[in-house]
Design a protein around this motif. Structure first.
Motif, PDB file in Angstrom:
ATOM      1  N   UNK A  14      50.467  96.411  45.335  1.00 52.86           N
ATOM      2  CA  UNK A  14      49.403  97.412  45.240  1.00 52.86           C
ATOM      3  C   UNK A  14      49.713  98.456  44.176  1.00 52.86           C
ATOM      4  N   UNK A  15      50.956  98.938  44.160  1.00 48.33           N
ATOM      5  CA  UNK A  15      51.312  99.957  43.173  1.00 48.33           C
ATOM      6  C   UNK A  15      51.220  99.411  41.753  1.00 48.33           C
ATOM      7  N   UNK A  16      51.722  98.209  41.543  1.00 46.34           N
ATOM      8  CA  UNK A  16      51.641  97.617  40.200  1.00 46.34           C
ATOM      9  C   UNK A  16      50.184  97.378  39.822  1.00 46.34           C
ATOM     10  N   UNK A  17      49.373  96.962  40.793  1.00 47.63           N
ATOM     11  CA  UNK A  17      47.935  96.767  40.567  1.00 47.63           C
ATOM     12  C   UNK A  17      47.278  98.060  40.105  1.00 47.63           C
ATOM     13  N   UNK A  18      47.637  99.162  40.744  1.00 44.24           N
ATOM     14  CA  UNK A  18      47.047 100.451  40.394  1.00 44.24           C
ATOM     15  C   UNK A  18      47.621 101.022  39.099  1.00 44.24           C
ATOM     16  N   UNK A  19      48.889 100.742  38.810  1.00 43.45           N
ATOM     17  CA  UNK A  19      49.462 101.209  37.538  1.00 43.45           C
ATOM     18  C   UNK A  19      48.732 100.553  36.359  1.00 43.45           C
ATOM     19  N   UNK A  20      48.516  99.256  36.465  1.00 42.65           N
ATOM     20  CA  UNK A  20      47.785  98.483  35.436  1.00 42.65           C
ATOM     21  C   UNK A  20      48.272  98.822  34.029  1.00 42.65           C
ATOM     22  N   UNK A  71      56.231  88.684  36.353  1.00 44.61           N
ATOM     23  CA  UNK A  71      55.393  89.317  35.334  1.00 44.61           C
ATOM     24  C   UNK A  71      54.694  90.518  35.973  1.00 44.61           C
ATOM     25  N   UNK A  72      54.337  91.509  35.152  1.00 45.66           N
ATOM     26  CA  UNK A  72      53.697  92.710  35.697  1.00 45.66           C
ATOM     27  C   UNK A  72      52.825  93.431  34.676  1.00 45.66           C
ATOM     28  N   UNK A  73      52.541  92.798  33.552  1.00 50.37           N
ATOM     29  CA  UNK A  73      51.675  93.431  32.554  1.00 50.37           C
ATOM     30  C   UNK A  73      50.202  93.190  32.875  1.00 50.37           C
ATOM     31  N   UNK A  74      49.401  94.197  32.556  1.00 54.11           N
ATOM     32  CA  UNK A  74      47.959  94.123  32.766  1.00 54.11           C
ATOM     33  C   UNK A  74      47.247  93.938  31.432  1.00 54.11           C
ATOM     34  N   UNK A  75      45.940  93.814  31.508  1.00 51.99           N
ATOM     35  CA  UNK A  75      45.068  93.759  30.341  1.00 51.99           C
ATOM     36  C   UNK A  75      44.275  95.065  30.257  1.00 51.99           C
ATOM     37  N   UNK A  76      43.555  95.292  29.168  1.00 54.40           N
ATOM     38  CA  UNK A  76      42.780  96.531  29.073  1.00 54.40           C
ATOM     39  C   UNK A  76      41.806  96.757  30.231  1.00 54.40           C
ATOM     40  N   UNK A  77      41.343  95.672  30.873  1.00 57.32           N
ATOM     41  CA  UNK A  77      40.460  95.818  32.034  1.00 57.32           C
ATOM     42  C   UNK A  77      41.223  95.684  33.351  1.00 57.32           C
ATOM     43  N   UNK A  78      42.509  96.036  33.333  1.00 58.81           N
ATOM     44  CA  UNK A  78      43.303  96.027  34.556  1.00 58.81           C
ATOM     45  C   UNK A  78      43.995  94.698  34.802  1.00 58.81           C
ATOM     46  N   UNK A  79      44.368  94.463  36.063  1.00 62.43           N
ATOM     47  CA  UNK A  79      45.114  93.242  36.404  1.00 62.43           C
ATOM     48  C   UNK A  79      44.148  92.070  36.611  1.00 62.43           C
ATOM     49  N   UNK A  80      43.437  91.757  35.526  1.00 58.31           N
ATOM     50  CA  UNK A  80      42.455  90.668  35.586  1.00 58.31           C
ATOM     51  C   UNK A  80      43.090  89.304  35.382  1.00 58.31           C
ATOM     52  N   UNK A  81      44.424  89.266  35.281  1.00 56.43           N
ATOM     53  CA  UNK A  81      45.138  87.987  35.279  1.00 56.43           C
ATOM     54  C   UNK A  81      46.072  87.884  36.486  1.00 56.43           C
ATOM     55  N   UNK A  82      46.085  88.920  37.315  1.00 59.72           N
ATOM     56  CA  UNK A  82      46.811  88.861  38.579  1.00 59.72           C
ATOM     57  C   UNK A  82      48.317  88.926  38.484  1.00 59.72           C
ATOM     58  N   UNK A  83      48.849  89.536  37.434  1.00 60.35           N
ATOM     59  CA  UNK A  83      50.304  89.578  37.290  1.00 60.35           C
ATOM     60  C   UNK A  83      50.974  90.451  38.346  1.00 60.35           C
ATOM     61  N   UNK A 340      42.459  89.881  42.593  1.00 53.94           N
ATOM     62  CA  UNK A 340      43.901  90.119  42.528  1.00 53.94           C
ATOM     63  C   UNK A 340      44.331  91.351  43.309  1.00 53.94           C
ATOM     64  N   UNK A 341      43.381  92.075  43.867  1.00 55.11           N
ATOM     65  CA  UNK A 341      43.730  93.177  44.765  1.00 55.11           C
ATOM     66  C   UNK A 341      44.591  92.602  45.893  1.00 55.11           C
ATOM     67  N   UNK A 342      45.803  93.128  46.082  1.00 54.29           N
ATOM     68  CA  UNK A 342      46.715  92.508  47.063  1.00 54.29           C
ATOM     69  C   UNK A 342      46.188  92.511  48.498  1.00 54.29           C
ATOM     70  N   UNK A 343      45.288  93.421  48.818  1.00 54.00           N
ATOM     71  CA  UNK A 343      44.710  93.393  50.165  1.00 54.00           C
ATOM     72  C   UNK A 343      43.844  92.151  50.341  1.00 54.00           C
ATOM     73  N   UNK A 344      43.154  91.749  49.285  1.00 57.48           N
ATOM     74  CA  UNK A 344      42.294  90.561  49.354  1.00 57.48           C
ATOM     75  C   UNK A 344      43.100  89.277  49.205  1.00 57.48           C
TER      76      UNK A 344
END
Length: 382
Positions: A14-20, A71-83, A340-344
């Motif tokens: 969740x934290x990595x998802x929000x950091x993006x 892996x933990x890098x995001x794209x400009x539109x967030x974690x749209x690759x689920x890293x 890719x939201x970890x809750x889902x």
């Protein structure tokens, strides 16, 4: 997997998802993951490979060892690759293997798989430097629209071409050198180059003009292109890259522009899947009620590229794809980011960890299987 570890897995994701954080800028994400592994007794080297957001975290219990790719890098539109899910999978799998089963495991924190910034394609950098060591085999994971084991990928290289001209008023073109013209001509020429190459080599050329001027009444003194080149094998890609660069150079020269050209990423190799590892991952998934696609049993063309492929050329590598969206929903989209939201994605994430633990334990406890894995790898490199 223990409930307390499940909670921590979701917290990390969740934290990595929000950091993006974009590639090469994953300071909080890499630090978070390294700190959680350290809390569980892993010895952490960070930075690693002269990359500030890369790390190596090791739990040494003696004997044979597995490596897991985070892996933990995001794209400009967030974690749209689920890293964010890949990072959490590596963390949960590593801690479970180390603490619950006393097995040796190393997590490699690998920045910028998406190819952004100075650490672009970090796995290729680590492979080139000989830093994937101290382990017997590696497993990677990626979210997808299906459950699958194994991987195929195209060799890939991204380059940048900057054309430098001379600005002038639109009504005084003789006083200027138009830097946009060679970019436009390059776009057309490389499209034509693609059509001249056999489809058997799977040539792919993607291009954008990132900058082409500031005002329509001013002749542009600078244009900037990004060009993504792909092919089914590295040797084919290197030939394509040579031809593309020669084309760009000649067009710049014809238009009287200076040219600055550079590679934005290392070359991503084509993937060498290890069938023995992947079959064992399949068994692990089947043991928890999932029937995955096994790429070794189907004829499927490569659709993407990854620096994980470079790892597969230096050590036996297996791979698991984890279903988080319905078929046909591609990565890099808003729909994928939401999935890719970890809750889902929690259920799929936990099942992926469980299956990987089952498979890894079997490999590490079966000397004959590990020998087959290594022999297959040696044969693949011939």
């Amino acid at each position: 997997m223990r409930e307390e570890i499940k909670s921590e897995v979701i917290e990390v994701s969740r934290k990595i998802y929000n950091y993006a954080e974009l590639g090469s800028q994953e300071y909080r994400s890499s630090k978070l993951l390294a700190e959680h592994l350290s809390k569980h007794g892993f010895t952490v080297e960070m930075p690693y490979g002269e990359m500030e957001t890369a790390f190596r975290a090791t739990c040494d219990r003696g004997g044979h060892a597995v490596g897991l790719l985070a892996e933990y890098d995001a794209l400009p539109n967030g974690h749209s690759c689920g890293h964010n899910l890949i990072a959490a999978w590596a963390f949960g799998t590593a801690v479970t293997l180390c603490e619950d089963f006393g097995m040796s495991v190393t997590v490699f924190g690998t920045p910028s798989e998406e190819g952004i910034g100075p650490y672009a394609g970090s796995k290729a950098i680590l492979a080139e430097k000989g830093l994937i060591r101290g382990i017997d085999f590696v497993i990677g994971m990626h979210p997808d629209d299906r459950w699958a084991v194994g991987s195929v990928s195209l060799a890939d290289l991204t380059i940048e071409a900057e054309f430098i001209g001379k600005a002038s008023h639109l009504l005084g073109p003789d006083f200027g050198i138009n830097a946009l013209a060679p970019a436009v001509e390059t776009y057309i020429a490389l499209n034509n180059l693609r059509s001249s190459i056999s489809d058997l080599k799977r040539p792919v050329i993607g291009m954008i003009i990132k900058e082409g001027g500031k005002a329509s009444n001013v002749i542009p003194d600078r244009s900037l292109m990004e060009i993504d080149l792909r092919s089914s094998k590295r040797s084919y890609l290197e030939d394509l890259a040579t031809r593309a660069k020669e084309t760009i150079e000649s067009i710049a020269r014809i238009h009287g522009c200076d040219l600055r050209m550079k590679d934005l990423t290392p070359v991503y190799d084509e993937y060498i899947s290890n069938e023995a590892i992947d079959n064992t991952l399949e068994e692990g998934l089947r043991s928890i009620g999932i029937n995955p696609v096994n790429i070794h049993r189907i004829s499927e063309p490569a659709m993407g590229s990854t620096d994980e492929a470079n790892i597969s050329h230096v050590i036996p590598t297996g791979h698991i794809d984890v279903k988080i969206v319905q078929p046909s929903i591609p990565a890099h989209t808003e729909e994928f980011r939401l999935a890719a939201d970890p809750e889902r994605a929690a259920d799929a994430l936990f099942r992926a960890i469980d299956a990987t633990v089952v498979a890894t334990r079997k490999i590490l406890m079966d000397r004959d299987l590990l020998k087959r894995i290594k022999n297959e790898f040696k044969e693949a490199l011939r």
